[in-house]
Motif scaffolding. Sequence first.
Motif: not given
Length: 200
Positions: A126-133
């Motif tokens: 929740q409300r997390r930023v998921i980086a590319p890859g």
Amino acid sequence: MTEPATPQPPLRSSSRLFEIVIGIGVLVISVVSVFVAVNANRTQERILAASVWPSLMFGTSNASTEGAPQITLDLLNRGTGPARVRWAELLYKDAPVRDSDTLLSLCCGVPTNAADDPTLLSSGIQRRVIAPGEWINLVRYPQPDPVTPAWEALDRERHNVRLRACYCSVLDECWLLDSNRDDPEPVNQCPRTPGVLWGS
């Protein structure tokens, strides 16, 4: 005695035609320049959007990358930009699941709070930023030794687990992921947050 003013000769029609042609040429060049500038701006916007485009994908597996038996529910950002998760819900046969205890209770007949297994790990998004890859194990459950009925049941039922999530790019372009569909759906804004969220 003053001499009368000499009348000016009228402009020749060829001069007037030349001026009209020049004026039309300048106008056409201006219109073409504006058209090229607008198209170049749109192209730059598309290039920028593509360079920060997130694309989340949900999957499940019953083996690690090394081949060891383990059940995972995974979320991967296969895009080129970070995904800002607004909300995510996990469902088992359309019933919302808050945590791994609830999942084992619904799918596998394990009483809630009875699945106190330290090897059963889960991650909230929740409300997390998921980086590319970036690859996130929402659930990771290595096979116990000896294998338990709960592990075997989850291995059978893991394909009935579904993920819905709304996420946005850094440009505030948003998508709705539904793991029952092939591709995330572009949306103007995220729908209302569901009542039960995974990991909340």
